[in-house]
Enzyme design. Structure first.
Site, mmCIF file in Angstrom:
data_model
loop_
_atom_site.group_PDB
_atom_site.id
_atom_site.type_symbol
_atom_site.label_atom_id
_atom_site.label_comp_id
_atom_site.label_asym_id
_atom_site.label_seq_id
_atom_site.Cartn_x
_atom_site.Cartn_y
_atom_site.Cartn_z
ATOM 1 N N ASP A 124 -18.161 -14.880 -5.869
ATOM 2 C CA ASP A 124 -16.958 -15.713 -5.918
ATOM 3 C C ASP A 124 -15.727 -14.826 -5.765
ATOM 4 O OD1 ASP A 124 -15.551 -18.068 -6.126
ATOM 5 O OD2 ASP A 124 -15.487 -18.046 -8.316
ATOM 6 N N HIS B 135 -2.952 -19.058 -6.681
ATOM 7 C CA HIS B 135 -3.793 -19.145 -7.880
ATOM 8 C C HIS B 135 -3.701 -17.845 -8.678
ATOM 9 C CE1 HIS B 135 -7.214 -19.968 -10.493
ATOM 10 N NE2 HIS B 135 -7.819 -18.874 -10.058
ATOM 11 N N GLU C 38 -12.930 -25.658 -10.871
ATOM 12 C CA GLU C 38 -12.168 -24.896 -9.878
ATOM 13 C C GLU C 38 -12.512 -25.439 -8.494
ATOM 14 O OE1 GLU C 38 -12.902 -20.676 -10.507
ATOM 15 O OE2 GLU C 38 -11.269 -20.591 -11.989
ATOM 16 N N GLU D 18 -12.953 -25.086 -4.819
ATOM 17 C CA GLU D 18 -13.203 -23.944 -3.951
ATOM 18 C C GLU D 18 -13.933 -24.381 -2.674
ATOM 19 O OE1 GLU D 18 -14.756 -20.442 -5.775
ATOM 20 O OE2 GLU D 18 -13.771 -20.822 -7.704
ATOM 21 N N ASP E 164 -16.493 -24.463 -9.151
ATOM 22 C CA ASP E 164 -16.871 -23.341 -10.024
ATOM 23 C C ASP E 164 -16.411 -23.682 -11.453
ATOM 24 O OD1 ASP E 164 -17.456 -20.844 -11.104
ATOM 25 O OD2 ASP E 164 -15.585 -19.944 -10.386
ATOM 26 N N ARG F 273 -12.474 -21.895 -20.153
ATOM 27 C CA ARG F 273 -11.324 -20.984 -20.237
ATOM 28 C C ARG F 273 -11.251 -20.223 -21.555
ATOM 29 N NH1 ARG F 273 -10.629 -20.368 -15.031
ATOM 30 N NH2 ARG F 273 -10.029 -22.287 -13.972
ATOM 31 N N GLN G 10 -13.832 -17.545 -21.379
ATOM 32 C CA GLN G 10 -13.355 -16.565 -20.387
ATOM 33 C C GLN G 10 -12.299 -15.641 -20.988
ATOM 34 O OE1 GLN G 10 -11.751 -18.487 -16.893
ATOM 35 N NE2 GLN G 10 -11.266 -16.571 -15.856
ATOM 36 N N LYS H 285 -18.529 -18.677 -16.648
ATOM 37 C CA LYS H 285 -18.615 -19.247 -15.304
ATOM 38 C C LYS H 285 -20.031 -19.396 -14.770
ATOM 39 C CE LYS H 285 -14.061 -17.900 -13.667
ATOM 40 N NZ LYS H 285 -13.715 -19.071 -12.841
ATOM 41 N N THR I 292 -22.518 -24.222 -11.264
ATOM 42 C CA THR I 292 -21.633 -24.239 -10.093
ATOM 43 C C THR I 292 -22.155 -25.348 -9.190
ATOM 44 O OG1 THR I 292 -21.349 -21.832 -10.254
ATOM 45 C CG2 THR I 292 -20.693 -22.879 -8.179
ATOM 46 N N GLU J 297 -4.171 -24.355 -14.273
ATOM 47 C CA GLU J 297 -2.874 -24.305 -13.587
ATOM 48 C C GLU J 297 -2.180 -25.666 -13.597
ATOM 49 O OE1 GLU J 297 -2.915 -22.073 -9.589
ATOM 50 O OE2 GLU J 297 -5.008 -22.436 -10.070
HETATM 51 MN MN MN Z 1 -13.939 -19.369 -9.189
#
Ligand code: MN
Length: 431
Positions: A133, A140, A205, A207, A239, A243, A246, A259, A263, A380
């Site tokens: 990834d 971002h 996420e 992607e 993904d 948080r 993380q 993560k 996925t 975000e």
């Molecule tokens: Mn990602």
């Protein structure tokens, strides 16, 4: 471009010609489906609301030459063998399918190979050996950096190195698979020690992923001029990210358990061939940004390294689903705004001699743009939970709740080309 991209071309399958449908004859994405009646897995190509069973078509004697070799590689239950063959084979199979589905000469035989999408369940299209990834959106990277390091949002390596990490292939799942809320270690700023429990900051996420076709031998890098020969096609990727996990675990080695619990990918792979009309210049670097190092730079990459794909994220809470309300559009962005191109990510990945193999999945990282409504994750979009989203049901969201359904959609559109779509990449959170 060739005759498969002709915007005048139509199919004798009426649903393929409905404007706005994801799978017109100009698309022809590949996937693996399971027939509900027999339970057997087959490789197919989407056309309108139907799937062409490639092996059935081969058994009707509809292919020859390279197209026949490519169709023979579709006799298993993953696309890996087809991916390993390379562009010449993929393109000949695509050309033949385009003729078979537009010209009525072999219609009777092709009709025997069609399965309605309602009669199939889509499977993972590829046995993914390795998953990487990236972090290719500068917007971002800057947004996330400014939350965690307000004085120094973008690290000095960003404009030189396509940043990435090695993900986990075993937990890649196909669209529609429920996503279990993970547990892990989290530590709030004022707590003396971490606790173990369910994540309270579950995120998605948005992607785009791309699948490796022919790989490279170990210690044999791939020059940027050849990078796209090694890419079969693209899919949508979610993904999923925790948080709070993380935040506590990511230093010093980067993402790990925050993560790799799931996925989700969309089931149809849209080939680079199909995306040809939607290629565009690479991200225009501002004048005071450094040029990419020579191994990541080429005129072709600058001119046509980008792909113009509109990407959308929709959210439906359990309450909204029970009331059969429409999904709420959380964000809308475009893949052409990525700082690094597909070719640059791939070339960088192999630049140290790392061997890529057919079926490896490389994902772009979160696709975010310059505006609030183009931010590709909740971290975000709600600015770390400080700007909650107001759903039409009256509910608020900072991060995902159990029962929430996240759906990513993507499509390509421009004048003098037929719109093509990616289908959907969907998952519901279960607690
Ligand atoms: Mn990602």
């Amino acid at each position: 471009m060739n005759e498969t991209h002709n915007p005048q071309l139509t199919s004798w399958i009426p649903s393929a010609n409905i404007p706005g449908n994801d799978f017109p004859i100009q698309n022809l994405p590949f996937g693996v489906f399971r027939k509900k009646v027999t339970g057997l897995h087959h490789i197919g190509v989407a056309i309108g609301d139907q799937v062409v069973d490639i092996t059935a078509a081969r058994n009707e004697g509809l292919f020859n030459g390279l197209a026949e070799e490519a169709a023979e590689a579709c006799s298993g239950d993953t696309l890996n063998r087809l991916l390993s063959l390379g562009r010449a084979h993929w393109s000949e199979l695509r050309k033949r399918l385009s003729v078979l589905l537009s010209d009525t000469e072999e219609r009777g035989k092709v009709e025997r190979c069609l399965v309605p999408m309602t009669a199939v369940e889509m499977q993972l299209p590829v046995a993914v050996g390795d998953y990487t990834d990236f972090y290719a959106s500068i917007y971002h990277a800057t947004n996330v950096g400014s939350m965690f390091r307000p004085d120094n949002p973008l690290l000095p390596n960003y404009k030189y190195v396509p940043i990435g990490y090695h993900g986990r292939a075993s937990s890649i799942v196909v669209s529609g698979t429920p996503v279990q809320r993970p547990s892990g270690q989290t530590k709030s700023d004022d707590a003396p020690a971490p606790v173990f429990g369910s994540t309270k900051q579950l995120d998605y996420e948005l992607e785009v992923g791309f699948f490796i076709g022919p790989g490279n031998e170990m210690s044999k890098p791939i020059p940027i001029s050849e990078a796209e020969h090694h890419i079969f096609g693209l899919c949508l990727v979610n993904d999923w990210s925790a948080r709070d996990i993380q935040k506590w675990e990511y230093q010093p080695l980067g993402p790990f358990l925050a993560k790799n619990f799931a996925t989700t990918i969309s089931p149809w792979i849209v080939t680079l061939d199909a995306l040809e009309p939607f290629r565009c210049p690479a991200f225009a670097r501002p004048a005071d940004d450094p040029a990419p190092l020579p191994y990541l730079d080429s005129t072709a990459n600058v001119m046509t390294g980008g792909v113009n794909i509109t990407l959308e994220v929709f959210l439906r809470s359990r309450k909204m689903r029970e009331k059969k309300s429409d999904a709420f559009l959380v964000s809308s962005g475009n893949f052409k705004e990525m700082y690094w191109t597909l070719a640059q990510m791939l070339t960088h990945h192999a630049s140290n001699g790392c061997n890529l193999r057919p079926g490896d999945l490389l994902a772009s990282g979160t696709v975010s743009g310059t505006t609030k409504d183009s931010r590709g994750c909740l971290l975000e979009r709600t600015w770390r939970g400080t700007e909650p989203l107001q759903l039409p049901s009256g509910e608020k969201r900072t991060f995902l709740e159990d029962g929430d359904e996240v759906t990513i959609r993507g499509y390509c559109e421009r004048s003098n080309a037929v719109r093509i779509g990616f289908g959907e990449c969907r998952g519901v959170i279960v607690g």
